[in-house]
Scaffold this motif. Structure first.
Motif, PDB file in Angstrom:
ATOM      1  N   TYR A  88       0.870  -1.056  -0.059  1.00  0.00           N
ATOM      2  CA  TYR A  88       0.015   0.199   0.038  1.00  0.00           C
ATOM      3  C   TYR A  88       0.766   1.366  -0.181  1.00  0.00           C
ATOM      4  O   TYR A  88       0.334   2.468   0.009  1.00  0.00           O
ATOM      5  N   GLY A  89       2.017   1.367  -0.034  1.00  0.00           N
ATOM      6  CA  GLY A  89       3.018   2.203   0.140  1.00  0.00           C
ATOM      7  C   GLY A  89       2.722   3.242  -0.731  1.00  0.00           C
ATOM      8  O   GLY A  89       2.626   4.628  -0.278  1.00  0.00           O
ATOM      9  N   TYR A  90       2.531   3.378  -1.832  1.00  0.00           N
ATOM     10  CA  TYR A  90       2.517   4.340  -2.898  1.00  0.00           C
ATOM     11  C   TYR A  90       1.113   5.101  -2.844  1.00  0.00           C
ATOM     12  O   TYR A  90       1.071   6.188  -2.985  1.00  0.00           O
ATOM     13  N   GLN A  91       0.066   4.279  -2.286  1.00  0.00           N
ATOM     14  CA  GLN A  91      -1.098   4.875  -2.115  1.00  0.00           C
ATOM     15  C   GLN A  91      -1.231   5.852  -0.874  1.00  0.00           C
ATOM     16  O   GLN A  91      -1.548   6.721  -0.797  1.00  0.00           O
ATOM     17  N   LEU A  92      -0.389   5.141   0.285  1.00  0.00           N
ATOM     18  CA  LEU A  92      -0.490   5.968   1.511  1.00  0.00           C
ATOM     19  C   LEU A  92       0.319   7.076   1.334  1.00  0.00           C
ATOM     20  O   LEU A  92       0.108   8.148   1.950  1.00  0.00           O
ATOM     21  N   TRP A 125     -13.242 -10.221   0.105  1.00  0.00           N
ATOM     22  CA  TRP A 125     -13.490  -9.200  -0.932  1.00  0.00           C
ATOM     23  C   TRP A 125     -12.351  -9.251  -1.831  1.00  0.00           C
ATOM     24  O   TRP A 125     -12.518  -8.957  -3.175  1.00  0.00           O
ATOM     25  N   ALA A 126     -11.041  -9.522  -1.534  1.00  0.00           N
ATOM     26  CA  ALA A 126     -10.098  -9.692  -2.223  1.00  0.00           C
ATOM     27  C   ALA A 126     -10.324 -10.743  -3.406  1.00  0.00           C
ATOM     28  O   ALA A 126      -9.860 -10.875  -4.580  1.00  0.00           O
ATOM     29  N   VAL A 127     -10.621 -12.025  -2.784  1.00  0.00           N
ATOM     30  CA  VAL A 127     -10.999 -13.217  -3.565  1.00  0.00           C
ATOM     31  C   VAL A 127     -11.875 -12.667  -4.713  1.00  0.00           C
ATOM     32  O   VAL A 127     -11.672 -12.993  -5.990  1.00  0.00           O
ATOM     33  N   VAL A 128     -13.024 -12.094  -4.382  1.00  0.00           N
ATOM     34  CA  VAL A 128     -14.165 -11.848  -5.419  1.00  0.00           C
ATOM     35  C   VAL A 128     -13.669 -10.811  -6.442  1.00  0.00           C
ATOM     36  O   VAL A 128     -13.819 -10.973  -7.456  1.00  0.00           O
ATOM     37  N   MET A 129     -12.880  -9.690  -5.948  1.00  0.00           N
ATOM     38  CA  MET A 129     -12.244  -8.645  -6.901  1.00  0.00           C
ATOM     39  C   MET A 129     -11.125  -9.263  -7.904  1.00  0.00           C
ATOM     40  O   MET A 129     -11.142  -9.081  -9.201  1.00  0.00           O
ATOM     41  N   GLU A 169     -16.270   1.953   4.843  1.00  0.00           N
ATOM     42  CA  GLU A 169     -17.228   2.097   3.563  1.00  0.00           C
ATOM     43  C   GLU A 169     -17.160   3.349   3.185  1.00  0.00           C
ATOM     44  O   GLU A 169     -17.078   3.840   2.202  1.00  0.00           O
ATOM     45  N   MET A 170     -17.489   4.242   4.305  1.00  0.00           N
ATOM     46  CA  MET A 170     -17.621   5.660   3.657  1.00  0.00           C
ATOM     47  C   MET A 170     -16.433   6.473   3.491  1.00  0.00           C
ATOM     48  O   MET A 170     -16.267   7.098   2.607  1.00  0.00           O
ATOM     49  N   ILE A 171     -15.254   5.918   4.111  1.00  0.00           N
ATOM     50  CA  ILE A 171     -13.856   6.424   3.774  1.00  0.00           C
ATOM     51  C   ILE A 171     -13.731   6.069   2.201  1.00  0.00           C
ATOM     52  O   ILE A 171     -13.214   6.673   1.502  1.00  0.00           O
ATOM     53  N   ASP A 172     -13.730   4.635   1.991  1.00  0.00           N
ATOM     54  CA  ASP A 172     -13.483   4.179   0.815  1.00  0.00           C
ATOM     55  C   ASP A 172     -14.481   4.944  -0.470  1.00  0.00           C
ATOM     56  O   ASP A 172     -14.030   5.272  -1.426  1.00  0.00           O
ATOM     57  N   TYR A 173     -15.783   4.854  -0.054  1.00  0.00           N
ATOM     58  CA  TYR A 173     -16.638   5.026  -1.193  1.00  0.00           C
ATOM     59  C   TYR A 173     -17.140   6.534  -1.264  1.00  0.00           C
ATOM     60  O   TYR A 173     -18.029   6.930  -2.129  1.00  0.00           O
ATOM     61  N   ASN A 220      -6.420   0.755  -5.828  1.00  0.00           N
ATOM     62  CA  ASN A 220      -6.580   1.113  -7.289  1.00  0.00           C
ATOM     63  C   ASN A 220      -7.314  -0.331  -7.774  1.00  0.00           C
ATOM     64  O   ASN A 220      -6.793  -1.201  -7.793  1.00  0.00           O
ATOM     65  N   TYR A 221      -8.494   0.253  -8.583  1.00  0.00           N
ATOM     66  CA  TYR A 221      -9.063  -0.927  -9.030  1.00  0.00           C
ATOM     67  C   TYR A 221      -8.921  -1.604 -10.645  1.00  0.00           C
ATOM     68  O   TYR A 221      -9.019  -2.284 -11.014  1.00  0.00           O
ATOM     69  N   GLY A 222      -7.845  -0.470 -11.402  1.00  0.00           N
ATOM     70  CA  GLY A 222      -7.431  -0.817 -12.732  1.00  0.00           C
ATOM     71  C   GLY A 222      -8.741  -0.823 -13.340  1.00  0.00           C
ATOM     72  O   GLY A 222      -9.751  -0.196 -13.519  1.00  0.00           O
TER      73      GLY A 222
END
Length: 196
Positions: free
Chosen positions: A32-36, A87-91, A145-149, A156-158
């Motif tokens: 997560y470093g680049y995003q942080l 979540w990660a498996v589904v994505m 969820e509020m923070i994310d969405y 990054n969802y690509g």
């Protein structure tokens, strides 16, 4: 089941699990470093979801090794490990469906995150979760969820970015499912007699 619980409670196994989860947590924060670096300070605790989930479990494991129950970390661990594991498996499966391919790291992420979800639930009978622990963990899980969405601090969802609304909707209900899973496997079971 008693045999399985005896393995889970074995101190050598707990140490092994602790080392694995520390390594996974450190790697997760590195990932997560680049995003942080681009994240406003106020949002930092809520961005690295998976490594924070494993950090909660690391703290719960340290409690077990000290023969203590840190119920708040146990509640946070079971909810967030289940949520971000699934979540990660589904994505990654969704990426495979949409693009027709998945890098080998995607398969690695699916395996490691599925293991996250499982380990959180496996230790549920050992947790000692009080009402306030459960309430704080549930608020944390939904607040994320509020923070994310709402503030757009998600990973990054690509290629999946065009499905961001659907992903947000799915993630909200996954949070509800994670809270329910924690309630039925950990909170209600916290009155059982399984001990580390």
């Amino acid at each position: 089941m008693a045999f399985i619980y005896s393995i889970l409670a074995n101190r050598s196994f707990l140490w092994l699990l602790l080392v694995i989860n520390i390594f996974g947590t450190v790697y997760g924060y590195y990932w997560y470093g680049y995003q942080l670096e681009a994240t406003p300070a106020i949002f930092l605790p809520f961005v690295p979801d998976s490594p924070t989930a494993t950090l909660f479990f690391v703290l719960a494991l340290i409690g077990f090794l000290l023969r203590k129950n840190w119920g708040l970390f146990e509640a946070l661990a079971v909810m967030t490990l289940f949520k971000y594991g699934i979540w990660a498996v589904v994505m990654n499966l969704l990426t495979l469906m949409i693009t027709g391919e998945l890098h080998w790291t995607g398969y690695m992420l699916m395996a490691s995150h599925a293991a996250m979800a499982v380990q959180g639930l496996l230790y549920a009978p050992f947790y000692r979760i009080k009402k306030w622990h459960f309430a704080v963990a549930a608020i944390w899980t939904l607040h994320n969820e509020m923070i994310d969405y709402v503030f757009y601090q998600m990973p990054n969802y690509g290629d999946l970015i065009r499905y961001i609304q659907e992903i947000g909707y799915f993630t909200f209900w996954l949070s509800i499912a994670s809270i329910a899973a924690a309630y039925f496997t950990a909170y209600r079971s916290s009155r059982r007699t399984y001990k580390i």
